[in-house]
Design a protein around this motif. Structure first.
Motif, PDB file in Angstrom:
ATOM      1  N   HIS A   5      40.317   6.818  59.386  1.00  0.00           N
ATOM      2  CA  HIS A   5      41.276   7.679  60.080  1.00  0.00           C
ATOM      3  C   HIS A   5      40.900   9.152  59.905  1.00  0.00           C
ATOM      4  CE1 HIS A   5      45.200   8.827  61.766  1.00  0.00           C
ATOM      5  NE2 HIS A   5      45.188   9.787  60.861  1.00  0.00           N
ATOM      6  N   LEU A   6      40.475   9.532  58.709  1.00  0.00           N
ATOM      7  CA  LEU A   6      40.128  10.934  58.464  1.00  0.00           C
ATOM      8  C   LEU A   6      38.915  11.358  59.285  1.00  0.00           C
ATOM      9  CD1 LEU A   6      40.682  11.266  54.609  1.00  0.00           C
ATOM     10  CD2 LEU A   6      42.104  12.200  56.441  1.00  0.00           C
ATOM     11  N   GLU A  52      37.946  10.022  62.118  1.00  0.00           N
ATOM     12  CA  GLU A  52      38.415  10.093  63.503  1.00  0.00           C
ATOM     13  C   GLU A  52      39.237  11.356  63.749  1.00  0.00           C
ATOM     14  OE1 GLU A  52      40.534   6.459  63.998  1.00  0.00           O
ATOM     15  OE2 GLU A  52      38.721   5.227  64.003  1.00  0.00           O
ATOM     16  N   SER A  53      39.866  11.867  62.680  1.00  0.00           N
ATOM     17  CA  SER A  53      40.652  13.097  62.776  1.00  0.00           C
ATOM     18  C   SER A  53      39.805  14.339  62.520  1.00  0.00           C
ATOM     19  CB  SER A  53      41.824  13.049  61.781  1.00  0.00           C
ATOM     20  OG  SER A  53      42.660  11.943  62.037  1.00  0.00           O
ATOM     21  N   GLU A  54      38.485  14.171  62.475  1.00  0.00           N
ATOM     22  CA  GLU A  54      37.505  15.244  62.364  1.00  0.00           C
ATOM     23  C   GLU A  54      37.496  15.909  60.997  1.00  0.00           C
ATOM     24  OE1 GLU A  54      37.971  17.847  65.726  1.00  0.00           O
ATOM     25  OE2 GLU A  54      37.355  16.312  67.148  1.00  0.00           O
ATOM     26  N   LYS A  93      48.385  15.697  55.656  1.00  0.00           N
ATOM     27  CA  LYS A  93      49.058  15.172  56.844  1.00  0.00           C
ATOM     28  C   LYS A  93      48.283  13.999  57.435  1.00  0.00           C
ATOM     29  CE  LYS A  93      51.464  19.305  58.609  1.00  0.00           C
ATOM     30  NZ  LYS A  93      51.550  20.241  59.766  1.00  0.00           N
ATOM     31  N   ALA A  94      46.974  14.151  57.533  1.00  0.00           N
ATOM     32  CA  ALA A  94      46.154  13.085  58.102  1.00  0.00           C
ATOM     33  C   ALA A  94      46.188  11.839  57.222  1.00  0.00           C
ATOM     34  CB  ALA A  94      44.721  13.583  58.290  1.00  0.00           C
ATOM     35  N   GLU A 127      49.422  10.117  57.888  1.00  0.00           N
ATOM     36  CA  GLU A 127      49.346   9.366  59.139  1.00  0.00           C
ATOM     37  C   GLU A 127      48.580   8.053  58.940  1.00  0.00           C
ATOM     38  OE1 GLU A 127      47.391  12.083  61.670  1.00  0.00           O
ATOM     39  OE2 GLU A 127      49.134  13.409  61.933  1.00  0.00           O
ATOM     40  N   ALA A 128      47.503   8.105  58.169  1.00  0.00           N
ATOM     41  CA  ALA A 128      46.721   6.898  57.913  1.00  0.00           C
ATOM     42  C   ALA A 128      47.545   5.868  57.145  1.00  0.00           C
ATOM     43  CB  ALA A 128      45.453   7.256  57.136  1.00  0.00           C
ATOM     44  N   ASN A 143      46.664  20.054  55.861  1.00  0.00           N
ATOM     45  CA  ASN A 143      46.356  19.230  57.029  1.00  0.00           C
ATOM     46  C   ASN A 143      45.661  17.932  56.630  1.00  0.00           C
ATOM     47  OD1 ASN A 143      47.508  21.018  58.850  1.00  0.00           O
ATOM     48  ND2 ASN A 143      45.601  22.144  59.188  1.00  0.00           N
TER      49      ASN A 143
END
Length: 279
Positions: free
Chosen positions: A107-108, A110-112, A168-169, A172-173, A165
């Motif tokens: 996920h991280l 993919e979240s750049e 936050k990511a 979300e994951a 941030n």
């Protein structure tokens, strides 16, 4: 689905490990610090989290100045520590959760976020001291741990905003993981302290309390701070506050502060302790 049930912040200074080893918790020097943890122990016993995501920094055990990733995440089945030279005894292996770690790592990316993924990883007092504080007598064998290591030793360091941030990511994951797990997030380190140089022994209580307040009421305001702001106001080691920002970012619900304490000095450090319920 997995969910974040709360966040806990604590100092991780190595002398805490020595105090635990020597049963000094009730001495005059240490009691004002250790008295803040029975309430946290009771909450952990009541809520029974399955996984702890621990934001910490490595002090040279796994990563030295020749190789210093900005963000490194463990994806191992277990984590060992080793002799760091502080005289702290090693503790039993800490269980990991590779499947959950890989989900977060995917996920991280993919979240750049550019991360270093560690399938083998030694963990130092930055992580082991908080584990001993939260689960006394090394009673953490039922827990799975995901270490999230941030660089606060060598410039350039990630900004408070970047770490917020990142949290936050990670939140979300966690929310998107399809297993029914309770997750507690730990932000470790700090607060204000400087261990060397002209300002050795520097502690800024006013700034520490400001950060603890804004962490709950206005984390976006704290995101405006730079690493140099943290150094100017919190000492050379003040940037450890970015681990708290990572923890705060992962808390995405209605927050209820169950406990907030501050004590200084502990080993020339301003020590903040918070227990935050994430509804």
């Amino acid at each position: 689905m997995a969910r974040v049930i709360g966040g806990i912040s604590t100092s991780h200074i190595p002398s805490i490990g020595k105090a635990i080893e020597n049963n000094l918790q009730e001495t005059e020097y240490w009691q004002p610090f250790f008295k803040n943890f029975p309430g946290i122990h009771a909450w952990l016993e009541q809520e029974k989290p399955d996984v702890a995501v621990v934001f910490y920094n490595d002090h040279g055990l796994e990563f030295f100045l020749d190789k210093k990733p900005t963000f490194a995440i463990g994806a191992a089945a277990s984590y060992m520590n080793a002799d760091e030279g502080w005289g702290i005894p090693t503790i039993p292996a800490i269980p990991g959760d590779p499947e959950f770690s890989w989900h977060i790592c995917n996920h991280l990316v993919e979240s750049e976020f550019d991360i270093t993924i560690c399938q083998e990883m030694k963990v130092d007092h930055g992580l082991t001291v908080p584990m001993q504080l939260m689960w006394p007598n090394n009673s953490y064998s039922h827990m799975k741990v995901i270490p999230v290591c941030l660089n606060v030793e060598q410039h350039p360091m990630p900004s408070p905003k970047r770490c917020y941030n990142l949290g936050k990511a990670i939140g979300e994951a966690i929310d998107s993981y399809d297993k029914d797990l309770k997750v507690v997030v730990l932000g470790t380190g700090g607060l204000s302290h400087q261990l060397d140089g002209e300002r050795a022994g520097y502690i800024n209580k006013e700034f520490d309390l400001y950060c603890m307040d804004k962490l709950i009421s206005d984390p976006d305001e704290l995101s405006k701070l730079t690493i140099h702001d943290l150094i100017a106001n919190g000492g050379a080691q003040g940037p450890e506050f970015i681990m708290w920002m990572g923890m705060r970012g992962a808390l995405n619900g209605e927050l209820n502060v169950l406990q907030s304490d501050y004590h200084a000095p502990i080993s020339n450090t301003g020590a903040g302790t918070m227990l935050i319920e994430n509804k």
